[in-house]
Design an enzyme around this catalytic site. Structure first.
Site, PDB file in Angstrom:
ATOM      1  N   GLU A 271       0.865  -1.185   0.000  1.00  0.00           N
ATOM      2  CA  GLU A 271       0.000   0.000   0.000  1.00  0.00           C
ATOM      3  C   GLU A 271       0.895   1.226   0.000  1.00  0.00           C
ATOM      4  O   GLU A 271       1.977   1.217   0.601  1.00  0.00           O
ATOM      5  CB  GLU A 271      -0.897   0.021   1.236  1.00  0.00           C
ATOM      6  CG  GLU A 271      -1.735   1.312   1.288  1.00  0.00           C
ATOM      7  CD  GLU A 271      -2.822   1.312   2.347  1.00  0.00           C
ATOM      8  OE1 GLU A 271      -2.686   0.580   3.344  1.00  0.00           O
ATOM      9  OE2 GLU A 271      -3.793   2.068   2.180  1.00  0.00           O
TER      10      GLU A 271
ATOM     11  N   ASN B 220     -12.114  -3.218   0.983  1.00  0.00           N
ATOM     12  CA  ASN B 220     -11.087  -3.391   2.013  1.00  0.00           C
ATOM     13  C   ASN B 220     -11.696  -3.010   3.355  1.00  0.00           C
ATOM     14  O   ASN B 220     -12.264  -1.924   3.479  1.00  0.00           O
ATOM     15  CB  ASN B 220      -9.897  -2.465   1.738  1.00  0.00           C
ATOM     16  CG  ASN B 220      -8.925  -2.428   2.909  1.00  0.00           C
ATOM     17  OD1 ASN B 220      -8.273  -3.416   3.223  1.00  0.00           O
ATOM     18  ND2 ASN B 220      -8.835  -1.273   3.588  1.00  0.00           N
ATOM     19  N   GLU B 221     -11.580  -3.890   4.334  1.00  0.00           N
ATOM     20  CA  GLU B 221     -12.066  -3.594   5.687  1.00  0.00           C
ATOM     21  C   GLU B 221     -13.459  -2.975   5.676  1.00  0.00           C
ATOM     22  O   GLU B 221     -13.705  -1.968   6.332  1.00  0.00           O
ATOM     23  CB  GLU B 221     -11.073  -2.672   6.420  1.00  0.00           C
ATOM     24  CG  GLU B 221      -9.770  -3.355   6.736  1.00  0.00           C
ATOM     25  CD  GLU B 221      -8.906  -2.610   7.730  1.00  0.00           C
ATOM     26  OE1 GLU B 221      -9.193  -1.436   8.016  1.00  0.00           O
ATOM     27  OE2 GLU B 221      -7.950  -3.218   8.227  1.00  0.00           O
TER      28      GLU B 221
ATOM     29  N   CYS C  35      -6.558   1.091   2.979  1.00  0.00           N
ATOM     30  CA  CYS C  35      -7.504   2.208   3.060  1.00  0.00           C
ATOM     31  C   CYS C  35      -7.499   3.086   1.816  1.00  0.00           C
ATOM     32  O   CYS C  35      -8.518   3.705   1.499  1.00  0.00           O
ATOM     33  CB  CYS C  35      -7.199   3.048   4.283  1.00  0.00           C
ATOM     34  SG  CYS C  35      -7.555   2.195   5.824  1.00  0.00           S
TER      35      CYS C  35
HETATM   36  O1  AHR Z   1      -1.859  -1.274   6.711  1.00  0.00           O
HETATM   37  C1  AHR Z   1      -2.336  -0.036   7.119  1.00  0.00           C
HETATM   38  C2  AHR Z   1      -3.851   0.034   7.105  1.00  0.00           C
HETATM   39  O2  AHR Z   1      -4.380  -0.855   8.038  1.00  0.00           O
HETATM   40  C3  AHR Z   1      -4.520  -0.378   5.827  1.00  0.00           C
HETATM   41  O3  AHR Z   1      -4.609   0.649   4.935  1.00  0.00           O
HETATM   42  C4  AHR Z   1      -5.879  -0.777   6.276  1.00  0.00           C
HETATM   43  O4  AHR Z   1      -6.448  -1.764   5.458  1.00  0.00           O
HETATM   44  C5  AHR Z   1      -5.691  -1.196   7.696  1.00  0.00           C
HETATM   45  O5  AHR Z   1      -6.547  -0.544   8.533  1.00  0.00           O
END
Ligand code: AHR
Length: 680
Positions: A45, A373-374, A239
């Site tokens: 990321e 994601n999440e 994120c």
């Molecule tokens: O890895 C950092 C963050 O942690 C990522 O963006 C997210 O998916 C998680 O909350």
């Protein structure tokens, strides 16, 4: 409960005498479940300056003058003006350098890079710029790499020039060779004062990028990825996939095609943590989806792209209106379908042609797609449904990865799993940034988190979706980061992943990269500055597993746990096998059995492993995570190899009339060792 589970599932505290040994039985001939080739992978990321300023080797920040403050990262002097009718539609800004009217008053721009620019004295750097002389004729452009931080007679580390000619925009390129290594160089570009010159997309790359590509990656950082032997590569987040709002979400279609025309996006990590505020942190998308797929191919990892499900970050947006409504999802669904075509479609297809035009006619052979994601609860489940239907209808071979949300347990987590079962997702992406008690599965950890530790996956339903442990890391209580102890507990936890390879298909530590001057989140797997990098202890743990993942699980059981008694102190809070964690695999390609044992106890432990089905003296190759200092020790830029795996060997003994092979060893306190024995 089967025998295998009995081994390391039983939360039994055992006590060893000094002379006692811990006996394990390994069924070397009973080949168990397959270990997925994707098992141990990477999650990338753009956080901590992982992309711009990190893996992406571009040294110029704000190269297209598109930051909200168009001169962020630049100093200007003389007659420099910003204009917005440039040659690249989605990056319209450029600068005009006009003659100042005075002989020695140069019109000049100077870029600071990302915390400076790291340049090496023995390497070449490729400068490029799009330029024109708006009034016609020609003009000379001087390019200097400078050190204006230290007191030198001459600030220049290296220089070059290009002759710009004509009213049309053209790309000009030259090579600069700095005369010495410097981590904080600046790039200065100035006109000779005879003619007005327009400049756009000012760029500087090392020539020596990973695989020598012009729009390439930093050699040392990409090599570290390759060296881990990852099975899967999840990208681009995290994120940033969701965006603080939908407008700022990651949109893959903006990240392909000519780099000059990829629009800038904000990076939420520039402002998310007020104690780590980086107002100059944006996403240039120079490292975009084409480059990600290419990297996966280079490092032989399965690509696992993550796309938006039409929800902006749910943490940041409680209001349903912040998200795409159910009847507004089609463009998001199209993004998924088009991505599959971009990755896998023939050259004759719309998106396959884009890929081919970018230089990769062959498909990338993408097999997995994560959607969301999440994300959690009904807003996610209801949106995901039409995505699943559309992807299944057109691309039934693609494995869909859903998510169980940001927590590793609790009501929402359970609800997420239930919904993923109903939607028949192929895998569920679980995240856990947790402390030592979770990774060791101590009584405290179980009370706080429920199902945790190396036993976590023993009880998972074998009939539902597979597990993707997509983001995890042991965050030391008391705010300790990237040190030996937590990495060791990650290794202990990973033996549980390995034993459960029938249900866990992939696992990726997170986050991956961090610039020492620009991090927002830690711990991280690989740290770097502008010139150097180091692999954390967790990196080596991941590598020891990934390079030795084998092809099939072997059954390893403990013997007489309760009979072992003695004076050695059990470590507070640790349970099960005196803090010993182990797993074993068979590798059908190399014909080896591989045994991983982690001793999380603070005393040395003698182990005897009966290699059932094998006889005769044999040599075991060993790999030990070498460390003889404090539990708080870590690798650093100054001491990058303080803790790393070290090879050795050990003679297995024979016992009894049948000359049965037994591996006997003493494991140092708090250690991780793996053994490889050839079955030939
Ligand atoms: O890895 C950092 C963050 O942690 C990522 O963006 C997210 O998916 C998680 O909350």
């Amino acid at each position: 409960m089967n025998k295998r589970l009995f081994l390391f599932s039983l939360a039994v505290t055992t006590i060893l005498t000094a002379s006692a040994h811990f006996v394990m039985n390994l069924q070397t001939k009973k080949i168990g479940s397959a270990v997925s080739p994707t098992m141990y992978g990477l999650f990338f990321e753009d956080i901590n300056y992982a992309a711009d300023g990190g893996l992406y080797a571009e040294l110029v920040k704000n190269r297209s003058f598109e930051f909200p403050n168009p001169f962020t990262g630049w100093d200007i002097s003389g007659k420099v003006t910003l204009r917005d009718d440039g040659p690249f539609e989605r990056n319209p800004h450029y600068v005009r350098l006009a003659p100042s009217g005075h002989r020695d008053k140069h019109s000049m721009i100077e870029n600071h890079g990302f915390f400076g620019m790291g340049v090496k004295g023995d390497e070449e750097y490729r400068f490029s710029v799009w330029a024109r002389v708006p009034d016609g004729g020609s003009a000379k452009l001087w390019i200097d790499l400078v050190d204006n931080a230290t007191m030198r007679d001459d600030q220049k580390l290296g220089n070059a020039s290009v002759e710009v000619s004509g009213k049309e925009w053209k790309k000009y390129t030259t090579i600069i060779k700095p005369d010495r290594t410097f981590a904080k160089a600046h790039l200065r570009v100035w006109g000779d004062g005879n003619a007005t010159t327009d400049l756009e997309h000012v760029s500087l790359f090392p020539v020596n990028t990973y695989k020598g590509r012009e729009n390439g990656l930093r050699q040392d950082l990409a090599k570290a990825l390759e060296d881990i032997h990852p099975g899967v590569f999840r990208f681009p987040g995290g994120c940033i996939v969701e965006g603080t709002d939908l407008a700022t979400r990651y949109q893959w279609k903006n990240t392909i095609g000519p780099v000059e025309n990829r629009p800038l996006n904000e990076n939420r990590w520039h402002y998310t943590f007020t104690h780590r505020y980086y107002p100059d942190y944006f996403q240039s998308y120079g490292l975009g989806f084409f480059e990600f797929f290419q990297l996966c191919e280079d490092i032989k990892a399965e690509p696992l792209p993550v796309l938006s499900v039409g929800l902006a970050c749910q943490f940041q947006n409680q209001d349903e209106r912040a998200h795409a409504a159910m009847d507004e999802l089609q463009p998001f669904i199209d993004d998924c379908l088009d991505l599959i075509e971009f990755a896998n479609g023939p050259e004759t297809s719309k998106w396959g042609k884009v890929r081919a035009d970018m230089g990769h006619p062959a498909p990338f052979n993408m097999k997995y797609l994560a959607i969301g994601n999440e994300q959690w609860d009904t807003p996610y489940f209801s949106r995901l449904k039409p995505f699943v239907e559309a992807v299944r209808a057109r691309y039934p071979e693609i494995k869909i990865v859903g998510t169980s949300g940001p927590d590793s347990e609790g009501k929402m987590f359970e609800k997420g799993w239930e919904a993923m079962r109903e939607l028949k997702a192929d895998l569920v992406d679980e995240h856990f940034y947790r402390n030592e008690s979770f990774f060791l599965g101590t009584a405290e950890g179980r009370q706080r988190y429920g199902n945790c530790g190396a036993l976590r996956y023993d009880s998972y339903d074998r009939k539902g979706p597979k597990v993707f442990a997509g983001e995890y890391a042991c965050h030391g209580a008391g705010k300790k980061w990237n040190h030996y102890e937590t990495s060791l507990y990650e290794a202990a936890f990973m033996t549980g992943i390995e034993r459960n390879a029938d249900i866990v298909e992939m696992a990726t530590y997170a986050p991956l990269f961090a610039h020492v001057e620009g991090w927002q989140w830690r711990p991280d797997l690989i740290w770097f500055d502008n010139l150097r990098m180091f692999r954390s202890v967790s990196y080596y743990v991941q590598q020891m597993f990934a390079k030795n993942k084998g092809t099939n699980v072997l059954t390893l059981t403990a013997e007489n746990i309760k009979k072992l008694k003695g004076p050695s102190e059990p470590v507070a809070g640790q349970e099960g096998m005196n803090g010993l964690f182990a797993s074993s695999v068979f590798d059908s390609q190399t014909n080896e059995i591989i045994i991983k044992v982690v001793n999380t106890s603070k005393t040395a432990q003698d182990i005897h492993i009966n290699l059932l089905g094998m006889s005769g003296e044999r040599l075991a190759e060993t790999l030990t995570l070498q460390h003889d200092g404090s539990m708080d020790d870590e690798n650093t830029l100054e001491q990058p190899f303080r803790i790393q795996p070290v090879s050795g060997s050990l003679k297995c003994v024979t016992e009894g009339k049948k000359q049965a092979t037994v591996l006997k060893d003493q494991l140092p306190p708090m250690s991780f060792r793996l053994y490889k024995v050839s079955v030939k």
